[in-house]
Design a protein around this motif. Sequence first.
Motif, PDB file in Angstrom:
ATOM      1  N   UNK A  84     -12.205 -23.676  -1.721  1.00  0.00           N
ATOM      2  CA  UNK A  84     -11.556 -22.560  -2.421  1.00  0.00           C
ATOM      3  C   UNK A  84     -10.102 -22.932  -2.686  1.00  0.00           C
ATOM      4  N   UNK A  85      -9.648 -22.720  -3.924  1.00  0.00           N
ATOM      5  CA  UNK A  85      -8.296 -23.098  -4.335  1.00  0.00           C
ATOM      6  C   UNK A  85      -7.531 -21.853  -4.755  1.00  0.00           C
ATOM      7  N   UNK A  86      -6.345 -21.662  -4.187  1.00  0.00           N
ATOM      8  CA  UNK A  86      -5.493 -20.518  -4.513  1.00  0.00           C
ATOM      9  C   UNK A  86      -4.193 -21.039  -5.122  1.00  0.00           C
ATOM     10  N   UNK A  87      -3.911 -20.665  -6.360  1.00  0.00           N
ATOM     11  CA  UNK A  87      -2.780 -21.210  -7.093  1.00  0.00           C
ATOM     12  C   UNK A  87      -1.684 -20.157  -7.277  1.00  0.00           C
ATOM     13  N   UNK A  93      -4.511 -26.791   3.183  1.00  0.00           N
ATOM     14  CA  UNK A  93      -3.524 -27.769   2.713  1.00  0.00           C
ATOM     15  C   UNK A  93      -2.824 -27.231   1.471  1.00  0.00           C
ATOM     16  N   UNK A  94      -1.491 -27.229   1.485  1.00  0.00           N
ATOM     17  CA  UNK A  94      -0.683 -26.768   0.357  1.00  0.00           C
ATOM     18  C   UNK A  94       0.075 -27.950  -0.216  1.00  0.00           C
ATOM     19  N   UNK A  95      -0.053 -28.184  -1.535  1.00  0.00           N
ATOM     20  CA  UNK A  95       0.670 -29.253  -2.215  1.00  0.00           C
ATOM     21  C   UNK A  95       1.950 -28.693  -2.827  1.00  0.00           C
ATOM     22  N   UNK A  96       3.096 -29.131  -2.325  1.00  0.00           N
ATOM     23  CA  UNK A  96       4.389 -28.637  -2.789  1.00  0.00           C
ATOM     24  C   UNK A  96       4.900 -29.543  -3.905  1.00  0.00           C
ATOM     25  N   UNK A  97       4.832 -29.063  -5.139  1.00  0.00           N
ATOM     26  CA  UNK A  97       5.450 -29.785  -6.257  1.00  0.00           C
ATOM     27  C   UNK A  97       6.893 -29.335  -6.450  1.00  0.00           C
ATOM     28  N   UNK A 153       2.317 -24.833 -11.810  1.00  0.00           N
ATOM     29  CA  UNK A 153       1.261 -24.381 -10.905  1.00  0.00           C
ATOM     30  C   UNK A 153       1.166 -25.299  -9.690  1.00  0.00           C
ATOM     31  N   UNK A 154       1.020 -24.703  -8.549  1.00  0.00           N
ATOM     32  CA  UNK A 154       0.770 -25.441  -7.307  1.00  0.00           C
ATOM     33  C   UNK A 154       0.089 -24.473  -6.350  1.00  0.00           C
ATOM     34  N   UNK A 155      -0.330 -24.971  -5.204  1.00  0.00           N
ATOM     35  CA  UNK A 155      -0.952 -24.064  -4.259  1.00  0.00           C
ATOM     36  C   UNK A 155      -1.756 -24.769  -3.193  1.00  0.00           C
ATOM     37  N   UNK A 156      -2.668 -24.014  -2.594  1.00  0.00           N
ATOM     38  CA  UNK A 156      -3.376 -24.464  -1.400  1.00  0.00           C
ATOM     39  C   UNK A 156      -4.872 -24.514  -1.643  1.00  0.00           C
ATOM     40  N   UNK A 157      -5.554 -25.298  -0.810  1.00  0.00           N
ATOM     41  CA  UNK A 157      -7.011 -25.330  -0.806  1.00  0.00           C
ATOM     42  C   UNK A 157      -7.497 -25.211   0.632  1.00  0.00           C
ATOM     43  N   UNK A 158      -8.690 -24.640   0.771  1.00  0.00           N
ATOM     44  CA  UNK A 158      -9.273 -24.343   2.079  1.00  0.00           C
ATOM     45  C   UNK A 158     -10.789 -24.365   1.907  1.00  0.00           C
ATOM     46  N   UNK A 159     -11.542 -24.755   2.920  1.00  0.00           N
ATOM     47  CA  UNK A 159     -12.999 -24.641   2.773  1.00  0.00           C
ATOM     48  C   UNK A 159     -13.418 -23.184   2.575  1.00  0.00           C
ATOM     49  N   UNK A 188     -14.542 -25.107  -5.896  1.00  0.00           N
ATOM     50  CA  UNK A 188     -14.752 -26.504  -6.283  1.00  0.00           C
ATOM     51  C   UNK A 188     -15.850 -27.087  -5.409  1.00  0.00           C
ATOM     52  N   UNK A 189     -16.816 -27.753  -6.030  1.00  0.00           N
ATOM     53  CA  UNK A 189     -17.887 -28.405  -5.278  1.00  0.00           C
ATOM     54  C   UNK A 189     -17.415 -29.698  -4.635  1.00  0.00           C
ATOM     55  N   UNK A 190     -18.220 -30.232  -3.744  1.00  0.00           N
ATOM     56  CA  UNK A 190     -17.913 -31.488  -3.053  1.00  0.00           C
ATOM     57  C   UNK A 190     -19.206 -32.293  -2.897  1.00  0.00           C
ATOM     58  N   UNK A 191     -19.150 -33.567  -3.283  1.00  0.00           N
ATOM     59  CA  UNK A 191     -20.337 -34.413  -3.278  1.00  0.00           C
ATOM     60  C   UNK A 191     -20.749 -34.885  -1.887  1.00  0.00           C
TER      61      UNK A 191
END
Length: 211
Positions: free
Chosen positions: A38-41, A203-207, A48-54, A28-31
Amino acid sequence: GIMADSPTQPLCDNTGGKFGPFGGQLLVGEMNSGRMIRVMLEEVEGQLQGACIPLIDEKGLRKGNNRIAFAPDGSLWVGQTSHGWAGDNGIQRIVFTGKKPMDVYSMQITPKGFDLTFTQPVDSSALNPENYNFHSYYYEYHKTYGSERMDLKANAVSHISLSDDHLKVSLELDTLQPGYVYQLDLGDIKGKSGSSLDNRLICYTVNKLKK
């Protein structure tokens, strides 16, 4: 402002390893900063849920990363625009060097915490609880622009184990709640080769909790 201010186009890495070891994950880009995310689902309880990291943080990458596309050779073209934000204008090309990075490959939820799988075997520093700084919080969804981190609190790691191949660290937390983001700031974890982590924020988003 933690992971991204204005995330842009998502793109799946379907290069079959030409862009590195993160095939099947999302970029995913960033302005507002020189960062690619980078997103890992994963699917938990049908959701679907998961984490993101630079993936890349600065290192010559400009701001305004608005459109991304893979070339046939597996290199990533990044189109940049200011478009009213604090971006830049231009095009950059990112090419995998062939050297495997020292990074978190995936973060997956467990009934009591999280499993971190690394791209390279880690040494005994991965068993030091001081190298895992967890905070949990949630964001409010409302008509006002943005949200502070709500109910921000530290989360202690109660147990750490390392797999026989030294690629996976299993972390148990004192508490784990659905509807929260779990921000992990990693310390000085080393690979067995002596290499340091490329990125330490994840960061991991727990749904949903895993039963």
